[in-house]
Motif scaffolding. Structure first.
Motif, mmCIF file in Angstrom:
data_model
loop_
_atom_site.group_PDB
_atom_site.id
_atom_site.type_symbol
_atom_site.label_atom_id
_atom_site.label_comp_id
_atom_site.label_asym_id
_atom_site.label_seq_id
_atom_site.Cartn_x
_atom_site.Cartn_y
_atom_site.Cartn_z
ATOM 1 N N LEU A 57 -6.760 -78.966 -64.751
ATOM 2 C CA LEU A 57 -6.111 -77.746 -65.236
ATOM 3 C C LEU A 57 -5.591 -77.927 -66.656
ATOM 4 O O LEU A 57 -5.250 -76.959 -67.323
ATOM 5 C CB LEU A 57 -4.964 -77.348 -64.303
ATOM 6 C CG LEU A 57 -5.387 -76.997 -62.878
ATOM 7 C CD1 LEU A 57 -4.176 -76.821 -61.977
ATOM 8 C CD2 LEU A 57 -6.240 -75.740 -62.864
ATOM 9 N N PRO A 77 -12.476 -78.116 -62.632
ATOM 10 C CA PRO A 77 -11.644 -78.450 -61.471
ATOM 11 C C PRO A 77 -12.447 -78.456 -60.176
ATOM 12 O O PRO A 77 -12.297 -79.348 -59.347
ATOM 13 C CB PRO A 77 -10.596 -77.342 -61.464
ATOM 14 C CG PRO A 77 -10.530 -76.846 -62.846
ATOM 15 C CD PRO A 77 -11.883 -77.062 -63.457
ATOM 16 N N TYR A 92 -2.999 -66.554 -51.689
ATOM 17 C CA TYR A 92 -3.380 -65.225 -52.149
ATOM 18 C C TYR A 92 -2.773 -64.196 -51.207
ATOM 19 O O TYR A 92 -3.115 -64.161 -50.026
ATOM 20 C CB TYR A 92 -4.900 -65.090 -52.180
ATOM 21 C CG TYR A 92 -5.596 -66.245 -52.872
ATOM 22 C CD1 TYR A 92 -5.200 -66.653 -54.145
ATOM 23 C CD2 TYR A 92 -6.624 -66.938 -52.260
ATOM 24 C CE1 TYR A 92 -5.829 -67.713 -54.784
ATOM 25 C CE2 TYR A 92 -7.265 -67.995 -52.895
ATOM 26 C CZ TYR A 92 -6.857 -68.387 -54.148
ATOM 27 O OH TYR A 92 -7.467 -69.431 -54.766
ATOM 28 N N GLU B 203 -5.035 -70.682 -61.212
ATOM 29 C CA GLU B 203 -5.358 -72.110 -61.152
ATOM 30 C C GLU B 203 -5.893 -72.496 -59.781
ATOM 31 O O GLU B 203 -6.856 -73.262 -59.679
ATOM 32 C CB GLU B 203 -4.117 -72.922 -61.517
ATOM 33 C CG GLU B 203 -3.700 -72.657 -62.948
ATOM 34 C CD GLU B 203 -2.567 -73.546 -63.414
ATOM 35 O OE1 GLU B 203 -1.809 -74.037 -62.554
ATOM 36 O OE2 GLU B 203 -2.453 -73.740 -64.643
ATOM 37 N N ALA B 205 -7.471 -70.622 -57.782
ATOM 38 C CA ALA B 205 -8.833 -70.101 -57.660
ATOM 39 C C ALA B 205 -9.824 -70.969 -58.429
ATOM 40 O O ALA B 205 -10.952 -71.181 -57.993
ATOM 41 C CB ALA B 205 -8.881 -68.658 -58.158
ATOM 42 N N ARG B 206 -9.371 -71.486 -59.573
ATOM 43 C CA ARG B 206 -10.261 -72.369 -60.331
ATOM 44 C C ARG B 206 -10.546 -73.638 -59.546
ATOM 45 O O ARG B 206 -11.674 -74.142 -59.525
ATOM 46 C CB ARG B 206 -9.633 -72.726 -61.684
ATOM 47 C CG ARG B 206 -9.931 -71.699 -62.752
ATOM 48 C CD ARG B 206 -9.110 -71.956 -63.982
ATOM 49 N NE ARG B 206 -9.511 -73.162 -64.695
ATOM 50 C CZ ARG B 206 -8.741 -73.771 -65.616
ATOM 51 N NH1 ARG B 206 -7.552 -73.283 -65.899
ATOM 52 N NH2 ARG B 206 -9.163 -74.832 -66.234
ATOM 53 N N ILE B 207 -9.511 -74.176 -58.904
ATOM 54 C CA ILE B 207 -9.714 -75.381 -58.099
ATOM 55 C C ILE B 207 -10.576 -75.061 -56.885
ATOM 56 O O ILE B 207 -11.392 -75.867 -56.454
ATOM 57 C CB ILE B 207 -8.345 -75.988 -57.700
ATOM 58 C CG1 ILE B 207 -7.724 -76.610 -58.945
ATOM 59 C CG2 ILE B 207 -8.497 -77.004 -56.588
ATOM 60 C CD1 ILE B 207 -6.400 -77.244 -58.731
#
Lengths: 380, 306
Positions: A57, A77, A92, B203, B205-207
């Motif tokens: 990140l 990532p 979420y 972040e 979601a990126r992971i």
């Protein structure tokens, strides 16, 4: 083969006005397969930045991060075979628990739907949240959300778990419970884990290995007991342990340490360890100070009880050398030992328990001697 | 004193709230009475008039109520055309504004330079009155206006049209102008929604391996649901009230291609003196507004937000 290695990893942030801030300064660490490493330090010490670099990140300014031998500095990532649990859980809110847990598998693997469903259900059963799968995160308690966040990481079956202060949003009781649960879970899964926290209790109780950071620099890496009993420097000594170690600024006069309020005689063996350093700091853990009623030895001093904090199992006794002074140091004694505010007591500071640091550099010159004993197996 | 009053309230909630009600009356009663009389009273009176056959000079006949006005609506081509236009305007204007606003918000949210300047530029049209923007756009759309001049200047003269004269383009031209005016508002609503999504979600979601498209489609845009609902209600109400814009641009008789209920209502009542028919159209408009606001107000109430 999942050993994660950080070699001289550095992170420099450039501010808008061109100022450079080094958040992480040449940190080198190695985490073996199945190992539980805790990164601990005060806020702003760079521990989260380090974790975020491992997660991908944050970019790495300098140095290399290796996973299983290959450098992953520039991998996305999702390509790093890691899973992360965020401090805020980052669930979420518009998705059910099941959707939250399956999302990563749907996006990053080609696993068929029924396999995803069974993986998610297995993880949920392991975490005891299988009856919450159709609920939304807002309907869950903090502890349940925490489990979902863990579940989301577990289903990915990653090489490394990254946990960023995962327990800090829980109340004290639940935090202690989740601490043991996390430890058990990590042992069962056998996945290498980096756990970031500012709480030294979490670090001590959970870690196989602790890495202590301050101002972006690695202070010490070692087992919890090493860090506790053999701190590399003043920072580690003061950061690990609650109540924290007592420090006295002393000057050395031959084999005697001289403080404004007392002198401390060293044996020549101990004095010889100090080299030519003269401006020193004497450290002693609160539990190593013994309170006595008679002054029978050179390492005993008459002190006055300023405040007593009863904890139940033990009492934290704040002592002064002078009845009017406000400069206190603390001794921890058994909870059933009764002392009164204002009372005079003899504090005994045993020589085998003292730590001596160089005042200028902060590095430890002498640590306490250890005599650890294994608990014998019962003969039944 | 306050704490004493509170503890009395706890002991006997009924009498305490009764006395609060009476004590506070001088403050809210005058305003409430005025609102009741001039807003809800007027609406009620309008409904009553729609049941009479009042037209031309003279007084309404309150002795004989009929549904005649409502009955003649389906066979009135003017009414049906304006109802169709109203709904087309409502749907197209709202939909396009939301999409444009969301697009702008996503762009502005990408930590760009001069972000606040862009925000102001996009939001500024919202601050202008319909009268100003209607005149402004009449100039833009005029046969020798900015749009046609630019098109011919670029060698695209075949694209130039009589935007406000040709029935094929009139409604689209109005919708375009309104979208220009309101998409900035949608942008602000969406931007606020986007800002309330914690960075951790991006972040995580990126992971999780989500592509940028998936990130927005599955994580970010679904979380903008309440922004969308809020903006939709506001836009729809504005669409129903687009009277001033069309009135300034076209006058009371804009032609069937761009007539909307609000203009038809005004024309029937104040140009043709068909008071009862105008009132009946007003009631239809009112009912449309209620069907938009009602469900929203009800769900907000259910969630305890009202």
């Amino acid at each position: 083969m999942a050993d994660l290695q950080l070699d001289d990893v550095t992170k420099v942030f450039v501010e808008d006005d061109g100022n450079e801030i080094t958040a992480v300064d040449e940190v080198s660490l190695a985490i073996d397969d199945g190992e539980f490493l805790v990164l601990v330090g005060p806020s702003g010490c760079g521990k989260s930045t380090t974790l975020r670099m491992v997660a991908g990140l944050e970019t790495v300014s300098d140095g290399a991060i290796r996973l299983g031998g290959s450098v992953i500095n520039d991998a996305k990532p999702a390509e790093r075979d890691i899973a992360m649990v965020f401090q805020s859980y980052a669930l979420y809110p518009h998705m059910t628990v099941r959707e939250n847990m399956s999302f990563g598998l749907e996006e990053s693997t080609s696993m068929p739907d029924d396999e995803i469903a069974s993986t998610v259900e297995d993880a949920a059963t392991m975490l005891g949240i299988d009856d919450l799968l159709e609920r939304k995160p807002d309907d869950l308690s903090g502890g349940q959300q925490q489990r979902v966040a863990l579940g989301r990481a577990i289903v990915r079956d990653p090489e490394v778990f990254l946990l960023d202060e995962p327990l800090s949003n829980l109340d004290a009781k639940l935090r202690a419970q989740m601490r043991t649960e996390l430890q058990r879970l990590q042992e069962d899964l056998g996945v290498a884990t980096i756990y970031v926290t500012h709480d030294q209790t979490e670090a001590m109780t959970m870690a196989d290995k602790i890495a202590i950071l301050n101002d972006g620099q690695l202070q010490q890496v070692g087992t919890p007991l090493e860090c506790y009993h053999e701190p590399a420097n003043l920072f580690v000594a003061s950061f690990i342990g609650e109540p924290s170690m007592n420090f006295f600024d002393v000057s050395r006069d031959g084999e005697t340490l001289v403080h404004d309020d007392f002198t401390y005689e060293l044996t020549s063996a101990v004095a010889s360890e100090l080299g030519d350093h003269d401006e020193l700091v004497l450290g002693i853990r609160p539990e190593d100070i013994e309170l006595r009623s008679t002054q029978d030895d050179t390492h005993s001093y008459e002190t006055f009880v300023d405040v007593v904090e009863p904890m139940g199992n033990e009492n934290n006794v704040y002592l002064t050398f002078d009845a009017d002074s406000t400069e206190t140091f603390v001794a921890t004694i058994d909870g059933l030992n009764h002392v009164e505010d204002g009372q005079s007591v003899i504090a005994h500071v045993p020589e085998d328990a003292i730590h001596i640091f160089d005042r200028a550099s902060g590095s430890a010159l002498r640590n306490r001697t250890l005599d650890t004993q294994a608990m014998p197996e019962p003969q039944l | 004193m306050d704490s004493l009053r509170n503890s009395i309230k706890r002991l006997n909630p009924l009498s305490a709230s009764d006395s609060d009600f009476l004590e506070s009356m001088p403050f809210w009663l005058p305003a409430t009475a005025l609102v009741l009389l001039f807003v809800y009273g007027a609406i009620g009176w309008n409904v009553i008039i729609s049941f009479t056959g009042w037209s031309g000079l003279g007084q309404p006949d309150y002795t004989n109520f009929t549904l005649e006005m409502y009955r003649q609506m389906p066979s009135d081509p003017d009414f049906m055309a304006s109802l169709r236009n109203t709904i087309a305007l409502l749907v197209a204007f709202t939909g396009v504004s939301l999409v444009v606003g969301l697009g702008l918000a996503l762009l502005v949210d990408r930590k760009i330079r001069f972000e606040s300047t862009f925000r102001t530029i996009y939001l500024l049209p919202m601050a202008l009155s319909f009268v100003v923007t209607a005149i402004f756009w009449s100039w833009m759309y005029a046969s020798n206006g900015l749009i046609n001049t630019t098109l011919s200047g670029l060698g695209l003269g075949w694209l130039a049209h009589d935007w406000l004269g040709d029935p094929r383009f009139k409604l689209a031209a109005v919708i375009f102008a309104l979208v220009w005016q309101f998409s900035g508002y949608c942008m602000i609503v969406y931007l606020a929604g986007l800002r309330s999504i914690p960075n951790d979600h991006y972040e995580a979601a990126r992971i999780d391996g989500a592509s940028t498209l998936t990130l927005y489609r599955r994580i970010i845009i679904p979380q903008l649901r309440s922004s969308t609902v809020g903006a939709t209600v506001v836009l729809m109400v504005f669409a129903l009230k687009a009277f001033d814009f069309i009135y300034v641009m076209f006058g009371t008789n804009p032609g069937r291609s761009v007539d909307i209920l609000a203009v038809t209502m005004y024309r029937e009542a104040f140009s043709s003196s068909e008071w009862a028919y105008g009132a009946a159209i007003a009631v239809v408009l009112f009912a449309l507004a209620l069907t938009i606001i009602g469900p929203y107000a009800y769900t907000q109430y259910k969630r305890g937000a009202l």
